[in-house]
Design an enzyme around this catalytic site. Structure first.
Site, short mmCIF file in Angstrom:
data_model
loop_
_atom_site.label_atom_id
_atom_site.label_comp_id
_atom_site.label_asym_id
_atom_site.label_seq_id
_atom_site.Cartn_x
_atom_site.Cartn_y
_atom_site.Cartn_z
CD GLN A 377 -2.91 1.08 2.38
OE1 GLN A 377 -3.07 0.02 2.99
NE2 GLN A 377 -3.61 2.17 2.66
CG ASP A 378 -0.30 4.75 0.58
OD1 ASP A 378 -1.16 4.46 -0.27
OD2 ASP A 378 -0.54 5.40 1.60
CG ASP A 399 -5.16 4.18 -2.66
OD1 ASP A 399 -5.94 3.88 -3.57
OD2 ASP A 399 -5.55 4.42 -1.49
#
Length: 560
Positions: A377-378, A399
């Protein structure tokens, strides 16, 4: 992407009849006798300075805030008024920092204290960006108006991004401190948005009206203007061949064959400021378990590895581990004119770590070529400013490319990984917050695919091209190969109907089973991309002055 043509074109682009009327009034006012300091208007006397303030504030969204910030002005020169508005914003953010320090002392929650640490850093960066903007306005050169406006828009959009980053840091904290910080920043955010509006809609007029004294000889106010050669500083030979006869400035090697055993040791020897000569750091093959920060103002750093499978910088800081997202980055680039080639950055916190950044880029004109960026994530925080990625591989789950940079990805591979239980995957989460911000993610001639574990997952994982992190999220995917892993709807909402009417998402001439647009969501924010619009999002058009890319020697296609 402002027009820098004839005076007539500048005026047409710049505004409506009401703005032109004010321009005429100001131009006339400046020609009046300096003795009276007033102009006739509607049978009475109106201060020329007051009309000048109205002119400068006319394109802003927060006019009352703008006029209050210029209440003490004593000049009719729009350039000086713009500088004064920026200076007022600097003072306002300074007041916020003082109040923030008091709130931080009273905080007992470690997460809240961590949020204040983020604010301390990014708000000071915002102050620096505003001071740089003041210097740029002071040396405004009408003959180079397009490039000046692009630079100023980039800087001022960065100020807004920094303020938003501060507010974001308070997510999931206890108490009302986050709301207090948001309230403290309300006026500063309005003022920085006003500054962005000023330079977007008025800067080109300064040259057209010939207001202020600007030398045509390449300098103004005693400051030297940057030439294209100074912007295009990277020596091609260094980047075209890692085995160039030009030796690196320093060598890092775990086996002791270099000057330094760790990257941190090498960075500790860098000057506090650099803007003249490229600093070339060659990092030999090895796995470097370090948190690496390339400091702000130490510009023109070139990092070369032995290949992304051999030279790896790794870390595992995560939000779940108690670190704010902004500070989880294994590698953070705060410097301008940064280049990385043939290297890998990773964050191994895994899906259980939640937000865990492998690479954060907060510097302007950053170039990455043949770089692997791996996480969950990220993964890649394309925070702000202008960034270019060529032939890179970026992996993640939720994301995994996010931020508000104007970032162009060419010939890159985006690998969607298997997420945690009951999680969906989004390739992008662009975070544009201001309508005049240049921020956008542009993916061109690239490949969106999935790792084997994702492809065989039971039940199947939902995968989307992106979702709107902020209200004006903007992403364009064109001429790329999209595998069948993408859900037919294409784009996912953030929460409810948030931003589905105000985002800007477009697809153009993509191929592959996941590129079919018949089943896409029908939000107002889904745009039809024509050939002309697609051309406007290519590197040369979107960046304007792309010499920082062409001079780097990395593969780059400036147009369609």
């Amino acid at each position: 992407m402002g027009d820098s043509g004839t005076k007539k074109k500048v005026l047409v682009v710049a505004g409506l009849g009401s703005v032109l009327l004010v321009v005429a009034v100001i131009a006339g006012a400046i020609l009046l006798s300096k003795k009276s300091g007033t102009i006739s208007h509607g049978g009475g006397s109106v201060s020329a300075t007051s009309k000048a303030v109205q002119f400068v504030c006319s394109p802003t969204d927060y006019k009352e805030t703008c006029q209050k910030s210029l209440a003490g002005a004593t000049t009719t020169d729009p350039k000086k008024l713009i500088e004064a508005a920026f200076d007022a914003t600097v003072r306002n953010i300074g007041d916020v920092l003082k109040s923030s320090a008091t709130l931080k002392q009273a905080a007992t929650d470690p997460s809240t204290k961590g949020a204040f640490d983020v604010c301390d850093e990014v708000l000071q960066n915002a102050v620096d960006e505003l001071k740089t903007s003041i210097d740029k306005v002071d040396i405004f050169d009408a003959s180079k108006g397009k490039d000046f406006v692009a630079d100023l828009r980039t800087l001022l959009a960065g100020v807004g991004d920094d303020q938003e980053t501060c507010i974001d840091a308070f997510e999931n904290t206890t108490g009302d401190t986050g709301e207090k910080m948001k309230s403290l920043l309300k006026t500063a955010k309005e003022m920085s948005s006003n500054g962005l509006a000023m330079v977007s809609d008025i800067s080109s007029l300064l040259g057209a009206l010939q207001l202020g004294k600007v030398s045509s000889g390449g300098s103004a106010g005693g400051r030297k203007l940057l030439s294209e050669e100074e912007i295009a500083w990277v020596d091609r030979r260094i980047l075209q061949d890692a085995k160039s006869s030009l030796k690196p400035t320093m060598v890092v090697a775990k086996d002791g064959s270099g000057q330094f055993n760790t990257i941190a040791e090498a960075l500790s020897t860098l000057p506090k400021k650099n803007n003249e000569t490229a600093i070339v750091i060659y990092i030999k093959a090895g796995v470097y378990a370090e948190t690496v920060v390339f400091p702000k103002k130490v510009n023109k750093v070139v990092v070369m590895g032995d290949g992304p499978e051999k030279t790896i910088i790794t870390g595992k800081k995560s939000f779940a581990g108690g670190v704010k997202t902004y500070h989880t980055a294994t590698v953070a680039v705060n410097a301008d004119d940064f280049v990385a080639k043939d290297i890998a950055f990773e964050n191994t916190a895994g899906s259980d770590g939640h937000q865990a950044v492998a690479l954060r880029v907060s510097g302007d004109r950053a170039v990455f070529s043949n770089v692997r960026i791996d996480g969950y994530q990220d993964t890649l925080y394309a925070h702000k400013y202008r960034q270019y990625y060529s032939g890179c591989t970026i992996s993640g789950t939720i994301d995994f490319i996010f931020g508000d940079a104007l970032a162009l990805f060419q010939d890159c591979t985006f690998v969607v990984r298997k997420p945690g239980p009951n999680q969906a995957c989004m390739v992008t989460a662009e975070g544009r917050i201001d309508p005049r911000s240049p921020g956008a993610f542009v993916i061109q001639n690239s490949h969106i695919t999935g790792e084997p574990a994702l492809l065989t997952a039971k039940p199947a994982v939902k995968v989307y091209l992106g979702r709107p992190w902020k209200e004006l999220s903007r992403t364009i995917i064109m001429q790329s190969n999209i595998d069948g892993i993408i859900d037919p709807t294409g784009w996912a909402p953030w929460v409810g109907t948030f931003a589905i009417d105000t985002c800007y998402y477009g697809e153009y001439e993509n191929r592959g089973p996941g590129s079919k647009t018949e089943g896409r969501v029908t939000w107002k924010g889904i745009k039809k991309i024509t050939p002309q619009i697609a051309q406007s999002w290519t590197g040369r058009a979107a960046f304007g002055n792309d010499t920082w890319i062409t001079a780097s020697g990395v593969p780059y296609v400036p147009t369609i």
